[in-house]
Design a protein around this motif. Structure first.
Motif, PDB file in Angstrom:
ATOM      1  N   LEU A 126      71.547  35.744  62.456  1.00 33.69           N
ATOM      2  CA  LEU A 126      73.119  34.773  62.259  1.00 33.69           C
ATOM      3  C   LEU A 126      74.174  35.729  61.809  1.00 33.69           C
ATOM      4  CD1 LEU A 126      71.656  31.638  60.762  1.00 33.69           C
ATOM      5  CD2 LEU A 126      72.439  31.844  63.173  1.00 33.69           C
ATOM      6  N   GLU A 127      73.992  36.756  60.948  1.00 34.18           N
ATOM      7  CA  GLU A 127      75.254  37.419  60.748  1.00 34.18           C
ATOM      8  C   GLU A 127      75.634  38.502  61.697  1.00 34.18           C
ATOM      9  OE1 GLU A 127      74.019  39.596  57.034  1.00 34.18           O
ATOM     10  OE2 GLU A 127      73.861  37.676  55.952  1.00 34.18           O
ATOM     11  N   LEU A 128      74.776  38.816  62.674  1.00 32.64           N
ATOM     12  CA  LEU A 128      75.193  39.605  63.707  1.00 32.64           C
ATOM     13  C   LEU A 128      76.383  39.080  64.352  1.00 32.64           C
ATOM     14  CD1 LEU A 128      71.951  40.804  65.365  1.00 32.64           C
ATOM     15  CD2 LEU A 128      73.602  42.302  63.899  1.00 32.64           C
ATOM     16  N   GLY A 129      76.423  37.552  64.695  1.00 27.65           N
ATOM     17  CA  GLY A 129      77.564  36.992  65.303  1.00 27.65           C
ATOM     18  C   GLY A 129      78.896  36.956  64.588  1.00 27.65           C
ATOM     19  N   ARG A 130      79.206  37.469  63.455  1.00 27.37           N
ATOM     20  CA  ARG A 130      80.114  37.466  62.531  1.00 27.37           C
ATOM     21  C   ARG A 130      81.040  38.658  62.871  1.00 27.37           C
ATOM     22  NH1 ARG A 130      78.749  35.546  56.501  1.00 27.37           N
ATOM     23  NH2 ARG A 130      77.611  33.665  57.147  1.00 27.37           N
ATOM     24  N   MET A 133      66.015  35.543  60.205  1.00 24.34           N
ATOM     25  CA  MET A 133      66.958  34.763  60.941  1.00 24.34           C
ATOM     26  C   MET A 133      68.229  34.866  60.306  1.00 24.34           C
ATOM     27  SD  MET A 133      64.244  31.499  61.291  1.00 24.34           S
ATOM     28  CE  MET A 133      64.336  30.918  62.952  1.00 24.34           C
ATOM     29  N   LEU A 134      68.574  34.844  59.131  1.00 23.58           N
ATOM     30  CA  LEU A 134      70.042  35.050  58.432  1.00 23.58           C
ATOM     31  C   LEU A 134      70.530  36.354  58.836  1.00 23.58           C
ATOM     32  CD1 LEU A 134      69.139  33.778  54.794  1.00 23.58           C
ATOM     33  CD2 LEU A 134      70.402  32.796  56.414  1.00 23.58           C
ATOM     34  N   LYS A 135      69.846  37.467  59.047  1.00 25.83           N
ATOM     35  CA  LYS A 135      70.523  38.649  59.560  1.00 25.83           C
ATOM     36  C   LYS A 135      70.904  38.560  61.180  1.00 25.83           C
ATOM     37  CE  LYS A 135      70.259  41.371  56.072  1.00 25.83           C
ATOM     38  NZ  LYS A 135      71.133  41.874  55.389  1.00 25.83           N
ATOM     39  N   VAL A 152      53.323  33.481  51.958  1.00 22.03           N
ATOM     40  CA  VAL A 152      54.618  33.433  51.752  1.00 22.03           C
ATOM     41  C   VAL A 152      55.696  34.179  51.971  1.00 22.03           C
ATOM     42  CG1 VAL A 152      56.195  33.132  49.329  1.00 22.03           C
ATOM     43  CG2 VAL A 152      53.811  31.862  49.475  1.00 22.03           C
ATOM     44  N   GLU A 153      55.162  35.614  51.882  1.00 21.17           N
ATOM     45  CA  GLU A 153      55.892  36.782  52.527  1.00 21.17           C
ATOM     46  C   GLU A 153      56.164  36.677  53.917  1.00 21.17           C
ATOM     47  OE1 GLU A 153      57.512  39.418  51.113  1.00 21.17           O
ATOM     48  OE2 GLU A 153      57.200  38.130  49.037  1.00 21.17           O
ATOM     49  N   VAL A 154      55.330  36.074  54.766  1.00 20.64           N
ATOM     50  CA  VAL A 154      55.764  36.055  56.095  1.00 20.64           C
ATOM     51  C   VAL A 154      56.746  34.962  56.229  1.00 20.64           C
ATOM     52  CG1 VAL A 154      54.885  35.084  58.144  1.00 20.64           C
ATOM     53  CG2 VAL A 154      53.559  36.622  57.112  1.00 20.64           C
ATOM     54  N   MET A 155      56.817  34.080  55.455  1.00 14.20           N
ATOM     55  CA  MET A 155      58.097  32.995  55.330  1.00 14.20           C
ATOM     56  C   MET A 155      59.163  33.544  54.935  1.00 14.20           C
ATOM     57  SD  MET A 155      56.242  29.303  54.442  1.00 14.20           S
ATOM     58  CE  MET A 155      56.665  28.203  55.658  1.00 14.20           C
ATOM     59  N   ASN A 156      59.182  34.347  53.895  1.00 13.65           N
ATOM     60  CA  ASN A 156      60.169  34.879  53.545  1.00 13.65           C
ATOM     61  C   ASN A 156      60.902  35.942  54.410  1.00 13.65           C
ATOM     62  OD1 ASN A 156      60.440  33.315  51.041  1.00 13.65           O
ATOM     63  ND2 ASN A 156      59.296  34.834  50.060  1.00 13.65           N
ATOM     64  N   THR A 157      60.155  36.817  54.900  1.00 14.82           N
ATOM     65  CA  THR A 157      60.795  37.773  56.011  1.00 14.82           C
ATOM     66  C   THR A 157      61.139  37.219  57.119  1.00 14.82           C
ATOM     67  OG1 THR A 157      58.844  39.241  55.247  1.00 14.82           O
ATOM     68  CG2 THR A 157      60.103  39.728  57.341  1.00 14.82           C
ATOM     69  N   ALA A 158      60.589  36.145  57.746  1.00 16.81           N
ATOM     70  CA  ALA A 158      61.105  35.243  59.075  1.00 16.81           C
ATOM     71  C   ALA A 158      62.300  34.676  58.442  1.00 16.81           C
ATOM     72  CB  ALA A 158      60.137  34.226  59.348  1.00 16.81           C
ATOM     73  N   LYS A 159      62.513  34.107  57.187  1.00 16.42           N
ATOM     74  CA  LYS A 159      64.004  33.578  56.885  1.00 16.42           C
ATOM     75  C   LYS A 159      64.833  34.665  56.651  1.00 16.42           C
ATOM     76  CE  LYS A 159      64.912  32.619  52.744  1.00 16.42           C
ATOM     77  NZ  LYS A 159      64.867  31.949  51.356  1.00 16.42           N
ATOM     78  N   GLN A 160      64.631  35.713  56.264  1.00 15.16           N
ATOM     79  CA  GLN A 160      65.695  36.814  56.088  1.00 15.16           C
ATOM     80  C   GLN A 160      65.864  37.496  57.493  1.00 15.16           C
ATOM     81  OE1 GLN A 160      63.671  39.622  53.615  1.00 15.16           O
ATOM     82  NE2 GLN A 160      64.276  38.398  51.821  1.00 15.16           N
TER      83      GLN A 160
END
Length: 137
Positions: free
Chosen positions: A133-137, A129-131, A119-127
């Motif tokens: 995506l934020e680099l492009g802003r 990916m979100l970070k 579960v932690e691996v999935m949560n870390t991967a999700k975070q």
């Protein structure tokens, strides 16, 4: 390998640990069961897993895990003297399961922690990916 594959790998691990937890729970539920013969007694079960590999046969990178079956312990069960038990044989003995509750509890803790790690691996991967995506802003 795609970055999204991490979700498939973690999900396969979660599925494997869920099966392991269910098998352990079944073993604990039947730990005190008795039978009238050694062939009928409940035997401890454990899941059998194999590594899933990415299209290169046995040498490719591991992409997850899958269950291939459930095996029964070959260890013999015990006997207990209970002459009043309706399942007792002529000598008054009943046959007991070969489940060791301490081993099963250790197995349950191990499977639970492995599930939490997935579960932690999935949560870390999700975070991550979100970070990204934020680099492009």
């Amino acid at each position: 390998m795609s970055f999204f594959r991490v979700f498939d790998t973690a999900a396969s691990g979660m599925s494997a640990q869920s099966l392991r937890l269910n098998t352990t729970a079944s073993n604990l539920a039947n730990a005190d069961s008795v039978a009238s013969s050694p062939d009928e007694v409940y035997r401890a079960k454990s899941p059998v897993f194999e590594v899933m590999r990415d299209g290169f046969g046995r040498t490719g990178p591991a992409t997850g895990v899958r269950a291939t079956g459930v095996s029964e312990s070959p260890l013999p069960g015990g006997t207990r003297y209970e002459p009043g038990n309706p399942l007792a044989n002529e000598e008054g003995y009943v046959f007991t399961s070969n489940v060791n509750p301490v081993d099963e509890l250790v197995n349950m803790i191990s499977a639970s922690r492995a599930y939490q790690n997935d579960v932690e691996v999935m949560n870390t991967a999700k975070q991550l990916m979100l970070k990204t995506l934020e680099l492009g802003r």
